[in-house]
Motif scaffolding. Structure first.
Motif, mmCIF file in Angstrom:
data_model
loop_
_atom_site.group_PDB
_atom_site.id
_atom_site.type_symbol
_atom_site.label_atom_id
_atom_site.label_comp_id
_atom_site.label_asym_id
_atom_site.label_seq_id
_atom_site.Cartn_x
_atom_site.Cartn_y
_atom_site.Cartn_z
ATOM 1 N N SER A 4 11.361 -13.799 1.547
ATOM 2 C CA SER A 4 12.519 -14.671 1.740
ATOM 3 C C SER A 4 12.424 -15.435 3.058
ATOM 4 O O SER A 4 12.693 -16.641 3.116
ATOM 5 C CB SER A 4 13.803 -13.836 1.699
ATOM 6 O OG SER A 4 14.924 -14.628 2.003
ATOM 7 N N GLN A 5 12.032 -14.718 4.138
ATOM 8 C CA GLN A 5 11.913 -15.377 5.441
ATOM 9 C C GLN A 5 10.813 -16.427 5.404
ATOM 10 O O GLN A 5 10.943 -17.500 6.005
ATOM 11 C CB GLN A 5 11.615 -14.328 6.532
ATOM 12 C CG GLN A 5 12.675 -13.258 6.700
ATOM 13 C CD GLN A 5 13.940 -13.819 7.348
ATOM 14 O OE1 GLN A 5 14.196 -15.021 7.291
ATOM 15 N NE2 GLN A 5 14.733 -12.951 7.956
ATOM 16 N N SER A 6 9.729 -16.130 4.689
ATOM 17 C CA SER A 6 8.627 -17.093 4.608
ATOM 18 C C SER A 6 9.068 -18.357 3.884
ATOM 19 O O SER A 6 8.785 -19.478 4.317
ATOM 20 C CB SER A 6 7.433 -16.466 3.884
ATOM 21 O OG SER A 6 6.993 -15.300 4.552
ATOM 22 N N LEU A 7 9.784 -18.154 2.771
ATOM 23 C CA LEU A 7 10.257 -19.312 2.019
ATOM 24 C C LEU A 7 11.233 -20.142 2.844
ATOM 25 O O LEU A 7 11.222 -21.378 2.784
ATOM 26 C CB LEU A 7 10.917 -18.852 0.713
ATOM 27 C CG LEU A 7 9.966 -18.286 -0.348
ATOM 28 C CD1 LEU A 7 10.765 -17.747 -1.530
ATOM 29 C CD2 LEU A 7 8.973 -19.346 -0.809
ATOM 30 N N GLN A 54 12.730 6.306 -3.844
ATOM 31 C CA GLN A 54 13.650 5.672 -2.886
ATOM 32 C C GLN A 54 12.874 5.066 -1.715
ATOM 33 O O GLN A 54 13.183 3.971 -1.241
ATOM 34 C CB GLN A 54 14.666 6.691 -2.391
ATOM 35 C CG GLN A 54 15.705 7.084 -3.439
ATOM 36 C CD GLN A 54 16.603 8.187 -2.956
ATOM 37 O OE1 GLN A 54 16.329 8.844 -1.936
ATOM 38 N NE2 GLN A 54 17.694 8.417 -3.701
ATOM 39 N N MET A 55 11.858 5.807 -1.268
ATOM 40 C CA MET A 55 11.029 5.277 -0.179
ATOM 41 C C MET A 55 10.271 4.035 -0.642
ATOM 42 O O MET A 55 10.143 3.057 0.100
ATOM 43 C CB MET A 55 10.052 6.356 0.295
ATOM 44 C CG MET A 55 10.727 7.553 0.966
ATOM 45 S SD MET A 55 9.572 8.890 1.345
ATOM 46 C CE MET A 55 8.516 8.087 2.546
ATOM 47 N N ALA A 56 9.781 4.056 -1.882
ATOM 48 C CA ALA A 56 9.080 2.888 -2.422
ATOM 49 C C ALA A 56 10.014 1.688 -2.534
ATOM 50 O O ALA A 56 9.622 0.544 -2.267
ATOM 51 C CB ALA A 56 8.483 3.235 -3.788
ATOM 52 N N GLU A 65 0.832 -1.199 0.000
ATOM 53 C CA GLU A 65 0.000 0.000 0.000
ATOM 54 C C GLU A 65 0.869 1.253 0.000
ATOM 55 O O GLU A 65 0.577 2.250 -0.692
ATOM 56 C CB GLU A 65 -0.932 0.002 1.214
ATOM 57 C CG GLU A 65 -2.093 -0.965 1.103
ATOM 58 C CD GLU A 65 -3.039 -0.851 2.282
ATOM 59 O OE1 GLU A 65 -2.722 -0.083 3.220
ATOM 60 O OE2 GLU A 65 -4.086 -1.518 2.279
ATOM 61 N N SER A 66 1.942 1.225 0.776
ATOM 62 C CA SER A 66 2.849 2.369 0.810
ATOM 63 C C SER A 66 3.485 2.589 -0.552
ATOM 64 O O SER A 66 3.625 3.732 -1.021
ATOM 65 C CB SER A 66 3.937 2.151 1.871
ATOM 66 O OG SER A 66 3.379 2.018 3.152
ATOM 67 N N VAL A 67 3.873 1.496 -1.223
ATOM 68 C CA VAL A 67 4.498 1.615 -2.544
ATOM 69 C C VAL A 67 3.528 2.260 -3.533
ATOM 70 O O VAL A 67 3.894 3.145 -4.327
ATOM 71 C CB VAL A 67 4.945 0.233 -3.045
ATOM 72 C CG1 VAL A 67 5.335 0.293 -4.524
ATOM 73 C CG2 VAL A 67 6.119 -0.265 -2.213
ATOM 74 N N MET A 68 2.262 1.805 -3.504
ATOM 75 C CA MET A 68 1.266 2.372 -4.416
ATOM 76 C C MET A 68 1.078 3.865 -4.171
ATOM 77 O O MET A 68 0.999 4.672 -5.117
ATOM 78 C CB MET A 68 -0.067 1.635 -4.245
ATOM 79 C CG MET A 68 -0.031 0.180 -4.717
ATOM 80 S SD MET A 68 -1.586 -0.693 -4.433
ATOM 81 C CE MET A 68 -2.676 0.247 -5.483
ATOM 82 N N ASN A 69 1.021 4.255 -2.889
ATOM 83 C CA ASN A 69 0.847 5.677 -2.572
ATOM 84 C C ASN A 69 2.064 6.484 -2.993
ATOM 85 O O ASN A 69 1.945 7.600 -3.517
ATOM 86 C CB ASN A 69 0.587 5.851 -1.082
ATOM 87 C CG ASN A 69 -0.760 5.290 -0.661
ATOM 88 O OD1 ASN A 69 -1.707 5.256 -1.465
ATOM 89 N ND2 ASN A 69 -0.851 4.834 0.576
ATOM 90 N N LEU A 120 9.668 -2.044 -0.934
ATOM 91 C CA LEU A 120 9.767 -3.275 -1.727
ATOM 92 C C LEU A 120 10.846 -4.203 -1.182
ATOM 93 O O LEU A 120 10.713 -5.433 -1.244
ATOM 94 C CB LEU A 120 10.049 -2.926 -3.196
ATOM 95 C CG LEU A 120 8.882 -2.304 -3.961
ATOM 96 C CD1 LEU A 120 9.330 -1.881 -5.365
ATOM 97 C CD2 LEU A 120 7.712 -3.297 -4.069
ATOM 98 N N GLN A 121 11.932 -3.629 -0.669
ATOM 99 C CA GLN A 121 12.976 -4.441 -0.038
ATOM 100 C C GLN A 121 12.415 -5.179 1.173
ATOM 101 O O GLN A 121 12.785 -6.315 1.459
ATOM 102 C CB GLN A 121 14.162 -3.562 0.361
ATOM 103 C CG GLN A 121 14.975 -3.026 -0.804
ATOM 104 C CD GLN A 121 15.618 -4.152 -1.588
ATOM 105 O OE1 GLN A 121 16.026 -5.176 -1.052
ATOM 106 N NE2 GLN A 121 15.710 -3.954 -2.912
ATOM 107 N N ARG A 122 11.511 -4.495 1.896
ATOM 108 C CA ARG A 122 10.886 -5.146 3.057
ATOM 109 C C ARG A 122 10.007 -6.314 2.594
ATOM 110 O O ARG A 122 10.006 -7.384 3.216
ATOM 111 C CB ARG A 122 10.066 -4.137 3.843
ATOM 112 C CG ARG A 122 9.272 -4.780 4.973
ATOM 113 C CD ARG A 122 8.827 -3.793 6.024
ATOM 114 N NE ARG A 122 8.011 -4.459 7.002
ATOM 115 C CZ ARG A 122 8.477 -5.268 7.958
ATOM 116 N NH1 ARG A 122 9.782 -5.506 8.028
ATOM 117 N NH2 ARG A 122 7.674 -5.842 8.817
#
Length: 515
Positions: free
Chosen positions: A344-347, A330-332, A307-311, A336-338
């Motif tokens: 990655s942690q889920s996998l 840069q904030m987006a 949602e943050s990326v879209m905004n 996306l890195q998060r």
């Protein structure tokens, strides 16, 4: 006061209560001197023995073993001992007591060398009847006592053999005094379980049952027990003669002699394939349940940054200033890195480890906390991380991650609706019972705490306090995983108002499993 053997014998002489033989007792007499022969015959009557006069030609093993006591001139006594020695070595029964007749010395003292100690007695003749009665009576008394003990031991041995052959568990015995611990005995149940006969396994080390699969955690436990000469129980994968695999629960015990020296190892084997497969299904079920519990948390974790990326992209598109657009992008990118980190942690959580590997405990703890980030915030739980150990441990990464996920998930549930504090700490530690070095991971919460009944039953399969929301498998599986890693899981909990909470401490040795 306990009487000595001699005192018991002297009492039996006065009362006439010599131990009774199982059959009519005979005394074999092979003495050339007629006077000495008549003396021994008279003594035999007093001892209630049937005298049988023998010649050198009649002194065959078959004739000799009919006698309970044999009195013979010293050269003949030696020959008789030689004839009977082989029978004694093969354990065919109790030989007669052999007494050697020797000439009486002038000073009435007879000296003999160690080679003559194989006789049950030395009888200097001639002499008066009384001391002869006493000497032969003592020899007869001790011989009958020994025969009784021998028979009892023989019956006990026979009973043990019947038990060994009748039990349904496999039994194997290895010689600990020889290199490579060769097998010297297996019972019929072992033969049925493995498909190998005793003749096929005799003299071999039982590792041949592993069929080359040496990369098993249980083998480390067995090696350490063999090295230290102690007991252990381990479940390992074995293979039958036909190549089919089965899970063998091996109970290993050392056997020591009277001096405390290790002589043998006894192994009790049980085929627990059905149990292992059932427990594997339960672990998979708990794994799937854990995935389901994490699904909503992962969805929230991914949805918020998306949602943050879209905004941010919307703002960058509408902005006329290049500097502002670059800042929004840069904030987006950080968001996306998060998302990438969470994915990655889920996998890594879902992926099963195939072999032990080295990993830092702080990394394991952080990966689990990252998955619970949104749920912790929504539950108003403050997290305190303390990482004091940078050293890696060798473990099955997915299994230890599953244990930590279970502990953290339970802690969050314990603080549901009231908020609280979650402490996750890693530090180097020493297991006080074994002195082994490793890492201690502490998971502590300020939740409602656990009742005494819960503390007693929490490691049992299907025990849960969460109703339909819990499987009752989490801590049961976690305890098994910790045991396989030669670790330890301890817990303290309190329900006191104002001081409630639970503390789990997980100890894992640096080299819990062999990579």
């Amino acid at each position: 006061m306990k009487r000595s053997f001699i005192e018991e014998f002297e009492q039996s002489l006065h009362t006439g209560n010599l131990p009774e033989p199982d059959i009519k007792a005979c005394i074999g007499i092979l003495v050339q001197d007629a006077t000495n022969r008549r003396l021994i015959e008279g003594v035999a009557v007093q001892l209630e023995l049937q005298p049988i006069f023998l010649t050198a030609n009649q002194a065959t093993p078959e004739a000799l073993i009919q006698c309970e006591l044999i009195v013979a001139d010293e050269p003949d006594a030696r020959s008789i001992r030689t004839l009977l020695s082989q029978r004694e070595e093969t354990g065919e029964g109790v030989n007669p007591a052999v007494v050697a007749v020797v000439p009486r010395t002038p000073d009435s003292v007879y000296s003999y060398d160690k080679s003559e100690l194989s006789f049950d007695g030395i009888l200097p003749l001639p002499q008066t009847p009384a001391p002869v009665v006493a000497q032969l009576g003592l020899i007869l008394y001790s011989h009958r006592a020994f025969a009784r003990r021998y028979q009892d031991a023989l019956e006990e041995l026979s009973l043990n053999r019947r038990i060994f052959r009748s039990v349904t568990s496999g039994i194997s015995v290895a010689d600990a005094t020889r290199s490579d611990l060769p097998l010297i005995y297996v019972n019929p149940a072992f033969e049925v379980m493995t498909g190998y006969s005793f003749e096929e396994v005799q003299g071999r080390n039982c590792r041949f049952l592993q069929n080359g699969e040496r990369d098993q955690a249980a083998i480390t436990l067995i090696r350490e027990a063999l090295r230290d000469g102690r007991e252990t129980v381990a479940v390992l994968k074995n293979f039958r003669k036909d190549g089919s695999a089965f899970w063998n629960e091996l109970s290993l015990s050392p056997i020591r002699n009277r001096d405390g020296a290790l002589t043998h190892f006894v192994g009790i084997q049980n085929d627990v394939t059905a149990r292992v497969e059932f427990e594997a299904a339960l672990r998979e079920s708990e794994k799937l349940a854990a995935v389901g519990r994490l699904a909503s948390s992962i969805a929230h974790e991914i949805n918020n940054p998306l949602e943050s990326v879209m905004n941010l992209l919307y703002l960058a598109e509408r902005s006329d200033a290049v500097v502002d657009s670059r800042t929004y992008l840069q904030m987006a990118d950080r968001e996306l890195q998060r998302v990438k980190l969470i994915t990655s942690q889920s996998l890594r959580f879902y992926k099963q480890s195939t072999r032990p590997q080295a990993i830092a405990c702080t990394e394991l703890a952080d990966s689990v906390l990252d998955l619970y980030h949104s749920k912790l915030q929504n539950s108003r739980v403050a997290v305190e991380r303390r990482g004091r150990s940078a050293q890696s441990i060798v473990c099955m990464e997915s299994e230890i991650r599953q244990v930590l996920n279970n502990l953290v998930g339970n802690a969050v549930d314990a603080m549901h609706g009231q908020g609280g504090k979650l402490l996750v700490r890693t530090r180097e530690a020493t297991e006080w019972r074994s002195g082994e070095r490793g890492v201690a991971i502490t998971v502590a919460d300020t939740g409602s705490g656990m009742a005494p009944e819960t503390l007693r039953s929490m490691y049992k399969a299907f025990y849960t306090t969460k109703g339909i929301g819990g499987t009752g498998l989490g801590l049961w599986i976690s305890s098994e995983i910790v045991a396989r890693h030669r670790g330890r899981l301890i817990v303290r909990s309190s329900q006191r108002p104002g001081a409630s909470g639970t503390v789990f401490q997980l100890f894992l040795p640096f080299q819990g499993l062999t990579p």
